[in-house]
Design a protein around this motif. Structure first.
Motif, mmCIF file in Angstrom:
data_model
loop_
_atom_site.group_PDB
_atom_site.id
_atom_site.type_symbol
_atom_site.label_atom_id
_atom_site.label_comp_id
_atom_site.label_asym_id
_atom_site.label_seq_id
_atom_site.Cartn_x
_atom_site.Cartn_y
_atom_site.Cartn_z
ATOM 1 N N ASP A 67 0.835 -1.216 0.000
ATOM 2 C CA ASP A 67 0.000 0.000 0.000
ATOM 3 C C ASP A 67 0.861 1.254 0.000
ATOM 4 N N SER B 295 0.839 4.186 -3.019
ATOM 5 C CA SER B 295 0.583 5.619 -2.852
ATOM 6 C C SER B 295 1.824 6.429 -3.145
ATOM 7 N N THR C 102 2.403 7.274 -7.064
ATOM 8 C CA THR C 102 1.668 8.448 -7.565
ATOM 9 C C THR C 102 2.373 9.731 -7.157
#
Lengths: 208, 242
Positions: A165, A169, A172
């Motif tokens: 995870d 993130s 990006t």
């Protein structure tokens, strides 16, 4: 009379039994202690595992009522400790993240204390078990092992999932910031080069 | 692993026995008192919490799983230099969030409390406790001892109570316990399948993002390079250096 006898049996067969498992957050530069009051001759087990944060390590020590250190491990990702108490008192298990300046950790803790409790108060261990009952007991023990193994896999998976995870993130974030950086550098280079070739009047911003 | 025996389950199994005459009731009451005198409910594991501190515990559980949490608080007394056995007026605010960070329970309890919830989505449930004292003067010492006990899944079952309610024999009760254990294992397996699917989706999404970003970066670099050269060429031509 029979009831008094059963009550007597009850009282002699009561074990103060306790087991709990949870995940807690350990902030950076912090120490968290869990205490437990235990009798002499009690058996307890402690399992801990760092699920996420920094380098996935934590300091852990277990001390008895007189502050003798029974177990001390530095910067471990997972650990396990079993002990039978030799004195009555308050035992403590402390987790320290003092070596980390900015990463807070999530630590899973499983604490078991005492023998497993009887299913029904009347099931004393005095009489021998029938074959069916002993089969039930063995199946129960095996299922406990299965459950523990599932917990182990769940913790490993949580560890990997949290990392995945974060990567997701971060990708990006990095790509956006790199785009901005690319444009800034491209325009900046051109501006700087132009300024080298400008007249002696000084660097003039030439409209593109 | 454990089903805790406490004063409540004793009284329920004892009362099931024969008759309901006054003598029986009196005898039962005496028994309960004797038993209660020998066993004090001690939710053992405790920790210390500051006045405004919030302590959160995470339980990763499959769906349709029951969680029972019990806590007991003790306040530091400066006069006796010890922890008082119980302090009325002290309260704890319990807030439980589900994996989608939606609040499923947010309640104020007294100094001793018991909260229960059943999960409807699998995942990480967050149980947060912070003290909310009704009398601020009580908190002069600043330290609060909180005993906590969280039981999950089949450990929440109170077997003596189930045996009394469904009138099960010992063997039936053992079979029931095994059944509950197997059900919990099955729920955990379903949860594992669900987690693996989400993990795979996250990884594939990351892979896509990285792929698109690499292509975009190459295109941006080429376009920027061409723009730079064109712009500088026209600049130098204007300066009559080329």
């Amino acid at each position: 009379m029979q009831q008094l006898v059963s009550l007597g049996c009850l009282l002699f067969h009561v074990f103060v039994v306790f087991a709990t498992e949870f995940t807690f957050e350990l902030p950076d530069n912090d120490e968290l202690c869990f205490y437990e009051e235990m009798e002499n001759g009690d058996k307890f087990d402690l399992d801990y595992q760092v699920i996420s944060g920094g380098n996935y390590d934590v300091n852990c020590f277990v001390a008895d009522a007189n502050d003798n250190i029974l177990y001390n491990d530095e910067k471990k990702q997972y650990g396990s400790f079993s002990h039978t108490t030799t004195m009555k008192g308050v035992y403590r298990a402390c987790f320290s993240n003092k070596f980390s300046t900015f990463s807070h950790k999530y630590v899973y803790l499983d604490f078991r204390h005492g023998d497993e409790n009887l299913l029904l108060p009347s099931m004393t261990r005095a009489t021998a078990l029938t074959q069916l009952e002993s089969t039930c007991v063995s199946i129960h023990e095996i299922l406990k092992v299965v459950s523990e193994s599932q917990t182990w896999y769940r913790l490993r998976e949580a560890h990997d999932r949290i990392r995945a995870d974060h990567i997701h993130s971060n990708v990006t974030l990095w790509s956006l910031s790199e785009t901005v950086l690319l444009f800034v550098i491209a325009v900046g280079q051109v501006m700087l080069l132009k300024s080298f070739f400008s007249e002696k009047k000084g660097p003039v911003a030439v409209p593109t | 692993m454990t089903s805790r025996v406490n004063g409540d389950s004793f009284s329920s199994t004892l009362v099931v026995e024969e008759g309901f005459s006054f003598k029986m009731l009196a005898a039962a009451a005496i028994r309960v008192l004797l038993v209660a005198a020998f066993i004090h409910p001690s939710y053992a594991l405790y920790f210390h919490i500051g006045e405004t501190e919030k302590k959160c515990f995470i339980e990763e559980i499959p769906d349709e799983t029951m969680v029972i949490g019990k806590y007991r608080t003790q306040l530091w007394d400066k006069q006796t230099n010890s922890y008082l056995p119980s302090t009325p007026g002290l309260g704890m605010h319990v807030e439980i969030k589900d994996p989608d960070t939606k609040v499923i329970l947010s309640r104020q309890y007294g100094s001793d409390g018991r909260f229960t919830f059943t999960s409807h989505t699998p995942g990480e449930h967050k149980i947060c406790l912070h003290s909310n004292s009704t009398k601020m003067a009580l908190f002069a010492g600043g330290k609060l001892r909180v005993h906590l006990d969280i039981q999950v899944g089949e450990h929440t079952n109170n077997y003596p109570e189930i045996a009394a309610k469904d009138k099960l024999t010992e063997l039936q009760l053992r079979a029931r316990q095994l059944l509950d254990q197997v059900e919990q294992i099955q729920k955990e397996q379903n949860y594992q399948r669900y987690r693996e699917e989400r993990f795979r989706m996250t990884s594939e999404s990351t892979n896509q993002r990285v792929l698109w970003w690499s292509i975009a970066q190459t295109v941006i670099l080429i376009v920027t390079g061409i723009w730079q050269m064109k712009h500088l060429k026209s600049f130098f031509e204007a300066k009559k250096l080329v």
